[in-house]
Design an enzyme around this catalytic site. Structure first.
Site, short mmCIF file in Angstrom:
data_model
loop_
_atom_site.label_atom_id
_atom_site.label_comp_id
_atom_site.label_asym_id
_atom_site.label_seq_id
_atom_site.Cartn_x
_atom_site.Cartn_y
_atom_site.Cartn_z
N TYR A 1 0.85 -1.19 0.00
CA TYR A 1 0.00 0.00 0.00
C TYR A 1 0.89 1.24 0.00
O TYR A 1 1.71 1.43 0.89
CB TYR A 1 -0.89 -0.02 1.24
N CYS A 2 0.74 2.09 -1.03
CA CYS A 2 1.46 3.36 -1.13
C CYS A 2 2.97 3.12 -1.05
O CYS A 2 3.53 2.41 -1.87
CB CYS A 2 0.95 4.32 -0.06
N LEU A 3 3.66 3.67 -0.05
CA LEU A 3 5.10 3.45 0.06
C LEU A 3 5.42 1.97 0.27
O LEU A 3 6.47 1.50 -0.15
CB LEU A 3 5.68 4.25 1.24
#
Length: 607
Positions: free
Chosen positions: A340-342
């Site tokens: 998720y994301c980073l």
């Protein structure tokens, strides 16, 4: 309410005095310049103490000076903008005068965006004076923004910085943010005899105390939330931990589960329970109910003792350590992984590293709102230039980490009206207590960033975009090449994402060599992801082809009602449909250490 009365029924209004308006605008401009000068002076002082060269590490003053020079080189465009502004302003005066003298209400000269909630109160339109204030502000905001965007031949990063900080200035000056120009606040003040302002003052003092002298705005009623009791309550056990992570294995709710375990890698910049807020919107609980053996990494909230932890350490002690632990806990080496994301960026790096090492334990990869190509990283790029990075690194070197509140403020500035000014109005002017909202509690539960890791990430990813260059980044002695990743991949992006713009995340589909599915969800970076099927909210778009242009993909995509979660479940289950008896946390080679959600997630950045 009579149209010539104020919201608090205090008598008729008179048209504002043009001379007074002019003097006020001049005073605003003068004070604005003084505020900016004071700000730059403070930056210079901070820079001197931190041994960082330059009086303006954010380079705001330089950017606006360059804009002014470009505008002066083409004065005709500036004059044209001024003429258009005064023509619209004159029309607004005439329309308002007609209303005051009993004439019909004319069509507005300018209207706010349909998503702008600052002027939702009916008095902004029904009362001619507040209607005048509203439209006058919108005209001024449009004029200032147009002028800021009119300069020719600016460097793209300078133009982006000017646009961003111009909007910050314009948003701050909204009449909705001030007592005497907000009809809803005036009505509340009249109804309560000013008690709302006294409560607002108390709220302000409380927030200053929370921030230890810095304003830390409460976005929600924090007393209603307790991690592990009211949120992050999906049953499970911590089965492994090291200096950087706790690995949580969740208790199954089905008799059989998919043979492949599911590993979720959340961003370390936030806490993992965004995917486990409450039972009704918990992706983790839902995935367990679909028959997954779910493992989630819970990152530590680092302090100065972890200052030297690098991006490489986060890979080795994060995903790699988790894969080893999952094999011990379940006997399975092959897993499905979500980043998720980073966490997705880290997953991409890990997959490239594994491809070079011929390690095939991750058999499918899902990327939630993940950027792998940072060429167009959105408005976060405003904060990623050399001067600002040097200033940031100097501050991190002093403490060994980046304060969680600094990063949280950056993200909040990307949506200042929703995440800053709306709370200023509600908390301090209306005197209201914040409403209990699980997502905003999570948003305020910020985490720190180790100095070495965060500096590497900002420089090598955001500033230099080295990840897309074959061999551009080397981790643990291995040059990374995303094109070597051949596992099936699922990209989930969100259409209104202000942190990872979907057209930027789409670029990742062109970098991998395996089969890829791209899905675009409605709403933003958080709400578009944490959207359970039971909510009936938001749609999503799917498409079979993956052209190089995200615009082309969207034109050919099909919009489907409701959550994207079932689409992902069909995709991931099809990767391997084999099932085994449900696995209980702690029943394998790894004993349970403590109950989920574990102790790492409970460490607050203010502790």
């Amino acid at each position: 309410m009579d149209k010539n009365e104020t919201p608090q029924d205090s008598g008729p209004f008179r048209m504002p005095d043009p001379a007074l308006v002019s003097r006020t605008m001049a005073d605003v401009a003068e004070r604005g310049q003084r505020i900016v000068a004071d700000f730059l002076k403070r930056q210079a002082q901070d820079g001197a103490h931190a041994a960082v060269p330059g009086a303006d590490p954010m380079q705001i003053g330089h950017a606006f000076m360059e804009m002014s020079a470009r505008l002066m080189a083409n004065p005709a465009r500036l004059v044209q903008a001024q003429l258009g502004f005064w023509q619209d302003y004159l029309t607004l005066w005439q329309n308002t005068a007609r209303r005051i003298w009993g004439g019909d209400t004319a069509e507005p000269v300018i209207a706010e965006d349909s998503k702008d909630r600052r002027f939702k109160h009916e008095a902004w339109r029904e009362n001619e004076v507040f209607d005048f204030i509203r439209q006058s502000y919108l005209l001024s905001a449009r004029y200032i923004t147009n002028v800021a965007q009119a300069a020719d031949d600016l460097d793209p990063r300078t133009a982006q910085k000017i646009d961003f900080y111009t909007r910050q200035f314009v948003d701050a000056l909204s009449p909705s943010n001030f007592l005497m120009t907000n009809p809803e606040v005036l009505r509340k003040t009249a109804e309560t005899g000013g008690e709302n302002l006294l409560r607002g003052l108390q709220n302000l003092l409380t927030d200053l105390e929370r921030g230890k002298g810095r304003l830390r705005i409460r976005m929600t009623d924090e007393k209603q939330f307790r991690i592990g009791e009211t949120i992050a309550v999906t049953p499970g056990k911590v089965v492994f931990q090291n200096a950087l992570i706790q690995l949580i294995q969740y208790t199954p709710t089905t008799e059989k589960v998919l043979k492949r375990p599911l590993l979720i890698i959340p961003p370390w910049i936030n806490k993992f329970y965004i995917l486990d807020l409450r039972p009704r919107n918990s992706f983790i609980r839902w995935a367990v109910e679909q028959g997954h053996t779910v493992f989630v990494i819970s990152w530590v909230n680092p302090d100065e003792t972890l200052a030297a932890k690098s991006f490489e350490d986060y890979m080795l002690e994060g995903p790699y350590a988790a894969l080893d632990a999952i094999a011990q806990a379940t006997g399975e080496k092959a897993v499905n992984a979500i980043g998720y994301c980073l966490g997705g960026t880290l997953l991409g790096c890990t997959l490239a590293h594994m491809a070079a090492k011929r390690d095939n334990r991750i058999r499918s990869a899902t990327f939630f709102t993940t950027m792998l190509d940072f060429a167009e990283a959105g408005e976060l790029s405003v904060f990623i230039d050399e001067e600002q990075l040097q200033s940031l690194e100097s501050r991190m070197q002093k403490r060994g980490y980046l304060e969680g509140r600094e990063m949280a403020t950056t993200f909040n500035m990307l949506r200042a009206n929703d995440l800053i000014w709306s709370f200023v109005v509600q908390n301090y002017l209306m005197g209201q207590e914040p409403f209990p909202f699980d997502l905003l509690f999570w948003n305020d539960d910020s985490t720190r960033m180790p100095a070495a890791m965060h500096s590497f990430y900002l420089r090598r990813m955001y500033q230099q975009n080295d990840l897309v260059k074959p061999g551009g980044i080397t981790l643990a002695g291995v040059p990374l090449d995303l094109s070597k990743i051949k596992v099936p991949a699922y990209f989930l992006s969100t259409r209104e994402d202000h942190i990872a713009p979907w057209k930027s995340t789409y670029r990742g589909t062109q970098l991998l060599s395996g089969p890829v599915r791209f899905v675009l969800a409605a709403s933003g970076h958080i709400a578009g992801v944490t959207n359970p099927p039971s909510s009936g909210k938001y749609s999503h778009w799917v498409g079979d082809s993956l052209p190089s242009s995200p615009g082309e993909w969207f034109e050919a995509a099909t919009e489907l009602a409701g959550s994207w979660w079932p689409d992902w479940q069909r995709w991931v289950a099809a990767q391997d449909k084999a099932q085994v008896p449900a696995r209980q946390p702690g029943s394998g080679a790894l004993p349970a250490l403590e109950d989920a959600p574990g102790s790492y997630v409970k460490v607050m950045a203010t502790d």
